[in-house]
Design an enzyme around this catalytic site. Structure first.
Site, short mmCIF file in Angstrom:
data_model
loop_
_atom_site.label_atom_id
_atom_site.label_comp_id
_atom_site.label_asym_id
_atom_site.label_seq_id
_atom_site.Cartn_x
_atom_site.Cartn_y
_atom_site.Cartn_z
N GLU A 193 0.79 -1.23 0.00
CA GLU A 193 0.00 0.00 0.00
C GLU A 193 0.83 1.29 0.00
OE1 GLU A 193 -3.37 0.24 -0.14
OE2 GLU A 193 -3.52 -1.93 -0.39
N SER A 469 -47.64 -29.54 38.40
CA SER A 469 -47.03 -30.39 39.42
C SER A 469 -45.58 -30.05 39.72
CB SER A 469 -47.13 -31.86 39.00
OG SER A 469 -48.48 -32.26 38.94
#
Length: 768
Positions: A193, A469
Site C-alpha cells: 500500500e 405439578s
C-alpha cells in the site's frame, strides 16, 4: 530643454498605466497570499485540534464485548472428555499430534494436552500455558502443568466471544495493539500500500504524479496515489466523496498527522481502522476483527498465507470477498505473497508453500457473532438492573456471562428437533427453556421461542403460566422439614376431598387416573405425581407454610394462598421455576440466578454491581431427601421414560401438567445442569400434552445432544439409611418385615421395634 522634457513626459505617460497595473496586481497578490496563509494557518489549527481530539482522546467507540463463561477445569469438575474437545474446537484450537504453539491441542481416549492462549480473565491476565487434563467417566481427575507436571488446583480456558453490542454507526472492531500484530502483516501492508511510508511526510507527490499519469493513460482510475496516512485521514475524518476540495483537505490532514505523531502510532491507528468487509449490517474494521471474521482465530495464530490475505483484501473487500470470489481473492493474496518474496521478507520456499495453500476460511455456517436473542435480552436486563442504564454506552466494556456455548447449542437443537416431531407449527405450540449451571448458579442456556434465533417475545422469562405439578417437590420439602411428623414412607390419605373457599365455591381435586388408593407412602405420592395425597398433605401443613417455602427457595412474585396452589395454580416462567429447582440442586441454598458474572471497563478494571442475594432456604439434609425422591421420579415414576433412555445415568426430574393439558412442564437435573422447559400455546389453548410427552421430550433430546453426567448424590452428614414399616411409616429395625429402606434424617430416626432375635446379655451391655 523643453523638447527633452516633453519626450520624457511622453515616456512616463506611456509606461505609467502598465507599471501601475503590475503594482496593483502585486499589491493584491501579496495581500491575498497573506490572507490565504492566515486562513490556511487558522484552518490548519482547526484541523489540528480535530486530529488531536481524535488521536489523543478516544480514537474509536469500541463495542461492548460479551463473553461466555470461562470453562473451569479442576479435579472433580463435571466436564467430560468430549465436552472439553468440543469446547476447544469452538474456540478455534487446532487438533495436532503434538502441540507446538498456542492454539493447539492433542487428545487420547483419557487425556487432552492443551497449549492455551493468553487471555484476559475477570480476575486478571492469564498467560499462555500448556497443561494435561486427565479424565474418567465422572469427569476431570487431574490437571497437570506441562513443563514440570505440577498439579494445578484450577485451570481456565478462555471464554468464547459471543458478540459485540454495536452502536448506531454499524462499525464493529476489535482493538489489537501493533505489538501484537504479526510483523509480516505490517511488512506486507507497507510493500503493498505505501512503500515510502517511512520516508514521506504524510503525502507522496511522486506517487500522486505517477498515479495521475497511469490513470490518464488508461482512461480510467487504475491506481491510487494516497499514502497510508492519507487513507487514515479519509477514514477517520472525511467522507468517500470524490472532489478536489476533499483531496486537498485529506492531504493537509495527512501532513498534520505525520507531523504530530510517530509512524508507529499512525500504523496502529490504520491497522485498527481500515475497512475489511461487511458482516450483514455490520462494517468490519481493523485487522483484529477481520482475523476472527475470515478465519475464526486471533491474528497472532494466522499462517503466512492468511496474514497475506488480510492485506490483500484491503484493496476491495467486496471485490475480493473470498466466499463469493475465491479465485479472485486467492490471486490477490498470491500477489501480496510475491511482493513479500521480492522484498526479501520471505524465502522462495515460504512463498511456494503459502501460495499453494487454500484460503482456509472459517466455516461460514458458524457465525462470528451468536444469535442469542433470549439470553442477550436477559443480559441487557441484568446490566440495567445491576450496573445502570449507561453501562453499554461506555466504550471498551467487557461483559463476562454465564453462558455455556455447548449447552446453548444442545438446547437449541433439542427445541428445533422436538418441536418438529410434535408438529409444533400445525398445533401452534411454543416453548421456553432455561438451563442453569448447578455449581455456579449461572444461566447456562436460554431459548425463548420454538425458532431459537427469533427476536421477539421471550417465553423463557416473560410468560406467566400455571406451573402444575412442578410445585409438588416444595410441598413435600415443607413436610420433610418436620422430621418428627414426616419421612419418605409416611402414609398420606388418598381419599376424596372437597374444599370450599370463602365465596362458597367448592373444589374436589382428582388424581390423573381418577382412582383412589386409600393411602400411599409419601415417596410414592411424589414420584407418581398424585394430586389428592398432595392436597391432603398440603392442607395438613397449611397453605401458608408451603407458600413460605416457595418464597424461600426463590419464587419472586405474589402467591395467592389458595388450596389450588398446592397443585400448581401459581403462574410463572421457566426462569422463575429454574430458580427454585436450582435451590434444590444447590443443597438447599438459594443463590440468585444470574447471566452476568463480571464487567470490566476500558482499562480492564472491575465495575461494581449490586450483589446477588443468597441464603439457606432448605436444610441440606431435607434437600437431600427431595433430590433422592426426584431420582425415583425418573427411575420408576412419571418420568420413567427418561430413565429408560439413559439407564446408566442417575438423573432427577419432575413432570408438570396444568389443567386441561394446556401447559406441559419438566424440570430435570444431572450432575452439571438444571433444566426447566415449558411447552404450550400462546393463546392458552389445549395441547393434549402431558409434562412427560411435551416438555420432557425436549429435555430428553437435550441430553441426547449433550451426554449427561450421572448425578452424584453422596449422603449428607445428617442422613442415615432408615427402615420403615411399609404401611405405618414407623421406623423399625432392619430385619423387620415388611419394611422399606430409604434415606432418613438421623436426628429423627429412632426405630421403635427390633424384629430380630433377642439380644444376649453381652450385646445389651455393649449397646449400653
Amino acid at each position: 530643454m523643453a523638447k527633452t522634457t516633453k519626450k520624457t513626459q511622453g515616456k512616463r505617460s506611456n509606461s505609467s498605466p502598465k507599471t501601475s497595473l503590475w503594482r496593483k496586481v502585486w499589491s493584491i497578490s501579496w495581500k491575498l497570499a497573506i490572507i490565504l496563509a492566515a486562513v490556511l494557518a487558522v484552518y490548519s489549527i482547526y484541523l489540528d485540534q480535530i486530529i488531536a481530539r481524535k488521536f489523543e482522546g478516544q480514537k474509536w467507540y469500541l463495542p461492548a464485548q460479551i463473553f461466555s463463561r470461562s470453562m473451569a477445569l479442576y479435579p472433580g469438575a463435571p466436564v467430560s472428555h468430549q465436552q472439553l474437545i468440543d469446547e476447544l474446537k469452538l474456540l478455534g484450537y487446532r487438533k495436532v499430534a503434538n502441540p507446538r504453539q498456542v492454539g493447539e491441542f492433542s487428545a487420547s481416549s483419557t487425556k487432552v494436552d492443551i497449549w492455551r492462549r493468553p487471555f484476559l480473565h475477570p480476575e486478571g491476565k492469564q498467560p499462555e500455558q500448556r497443561v494435561l487434563i486427565s479424565f474418567d467417566s465422572n469427569g476431570v481427575t487431574a490437571v497437570s502443568r506441562g513443563e514440570d507436571n505440577r498439579q494445578l488446583a484450577v485451570f481456565h480456558l478462555e471464554p468464547v466471544l459471543l458478540d459485540r453490542i454495536v452502536t448506531g454507526d454499524g462499525e464493529d472492531r476489535l482493538f489489537v495493539p501493533t505489538t501484537e500484530m504479526p510483523p509480516l502483516v505490517i511488512e506486507a501492508l507497507i510493500l503493498t500500500e505505501d512503500r515510502s511510508f517511512y520516508e514521506h511526510f504524510g503525502v507522496n507527490p511522486l506517487a500522486i504524479a505517477r498515479a495521475a499519469f497511469v490513470n490518464i493513460t488508461a482512461g480510467r482510475t487504475v491506481q491510487g496515489g494516497s499514502t497510508l496516512t492519507q487513507q487514515l485521514a479519509k477514514n477517520f475524518f472525511l467522507s468517500s466523496e470524490r472532489s478536489l476540495i476533499r483531496k486537498v483537505r485529506e492531504a493537509l490532514m495527512a501532513l498534520i498527522i505525520d507531523f504530530r505523531y510517530s509512524k508507529e502510532e499512525i500504523l496502529e491507528a490504520y491497522l485498527n481502522e481500515v475497512y475489511m468487509g461487511q458482516d450483514h449490517s455490520r462494517a468490519i474494521h481493523g485487522m483484529g476483527l477481520a482475523s476472527q471474521f475470515y478465519f475464526g482465530r486471533p491474528i497472532g495464530e494466522l499462517t503466512l498465507a492468511q496474514q497475506a490475505f488480510l492485506v490483500a483484501v484491503i484493496k476491495g473487500p467486496s471485490y475480493y470477498n473470498p466466499w463469493r470470489y475465491d479465485q479472485r481473492a486467492q490471486q490477490r493474496r498470491d500477489l501480496v505473497l510475491r511482493l513479500l518474496m521480492e522484498g526479501g521478507k520471505i524465502t522462495a520456499k515460504q512463498y511456494q508453500l503459502a501460495a499453494s495453500s487454500p484460503l482456509s476460511l472459517r466455516d461460514s455456517e458458524r457465525p462470528v457473532h451468536q444469535k442469542l436473542p433470549a439470553f442477550f435480552a436477559q443480559v441487557k436486563q441484568e446490566l440495567r438492573d445491576r450496573y445502570g442504564e449507561a453501562l453499554l454506552k461506555q466504550s471498551g466494556v467487557k461483559v463476562y456471562t454465564t453462558l455455556d456455548p455447548l449447552a446453548q447449542e444442545a438446547a437449541e437443537k433439542a427445541v428445533l428437533q422436538t418441536m418438529k416431531s410434535l408438529n409444533a407449527e400445525k398445533y401452534q405450540l411454543q416453548t421456553g427453556m432455561v438451563v442453569t449451571d448447578r455449581y455456579s448458579a449461572g444461566i447456562a442456556a436460554m431459548v425463548g421461542d420454538r425458532v431459537p434465533s427469533y427476536y421477539g417475545f421471550n417465553r423463557a422469562t416473560d410468560i406467566r403460566r400455571p406451573i402444575g405439578s412442578l410445585v409438588k417437590p416444595f410441598v413435600y420439602a415443607t413436610a420433610l422439614s418436620q422430621p418428627n411428623n414426616y419421612n419418605l414412607v409416611t402414609p398420606l390419605k388418598d381419599e376424596p376431598i372437597t374444599l370450599k373457599n370463602e365465596r362458597g365455591e367448592t373444589w374436589s381435586p382428582q388424581n390423573d387416573d381418577r382412582q383412589f388408593k386409600g393411602q400411599v407412602p409419601l415417596l410414592t405420592a411424589l414420584k407418581d405425581s398424585m394430586n389428592v395425597p398432595t392436597v391432603n398433605l398440603g392442607m395438613a401443613l397449611g397453605v401458608d407454610a408451603v407458600a413460605t417455602t416457595l418464597k424461600q427457595v426463590g419464587w419472586s412474585e405474589t402467591i395467592n394462598p389458595y388450596p389450588s396452589m398446592l397443585l400448581g395454580a401459581v403462574n410463572g416462567s421457566p426462569l422463575m421455576v429454574a430458580q427454585m429447582y436450582q435451590t434444590i440442586a444447590s443443597r438447599g441454598r438459594y443463590r440468585q440466578l444470574a447471566a452476568v458474572t463480571q464487567v470490566l471497563d476500558k482499562d480492564n478494571k472491575p465495575i461494581q454491581a449490586t450483589p446477588l442475594a443468597q441464603h439457606q432456604a432448605i436444610d441440606p439434609n431435607v434437600d437431600y431427601l427431595v433430590q433422592y425422591a426426584m431420582t425415583k421420579v425418573v427411575e420408576s415414576g412419571t418420568a420413567k421414560k427418561l430413565g429408560e433412555a439413559f439407564p446408566n445415568d442417575m438423573l432427577a426430574g419432575k413432570t408438570g401438567t396444568s389443567n386441561d393439558r394446556r401447559d406441559s412442564w419438566f424440570a430435570g437435573m444431572d450432575e452439571r445442569n438444571v433444566a426447566v422447559i415449558w411447552v404450550g400455546r400462546d393463546d392458552n389453548g389445549k395441547t393434549s400434552l402431558y409434562g412427560s410427552s411435551g416438555a420432557m421430550a425436549v429435555y430428553r433430546q437435550f441430553l441426547g445432544n449433550r451426554a449427561p453426567l450421572s448425578l452424584r448424590l453422596p449422603p449428607e452428614s445428617g442422613i442415615v439409611q432408615g427402615y420403615f414399616d411399609r404401611d405405618s411409616g414407623l421406623a423399625k429395625g432392619a430385619d423387620c418385615s415388611p419394611v422399606v429402606k430409604v434415606p432418613a434424617l438421623a436426628e429423627s430416626y429412632h426405630p421403635t421395634e427390633n424384629c430380630g432375635k433377642p439380644k444376649s446379655w453381652w450385646q445389651r451391655l455393649l449397646s449400653n
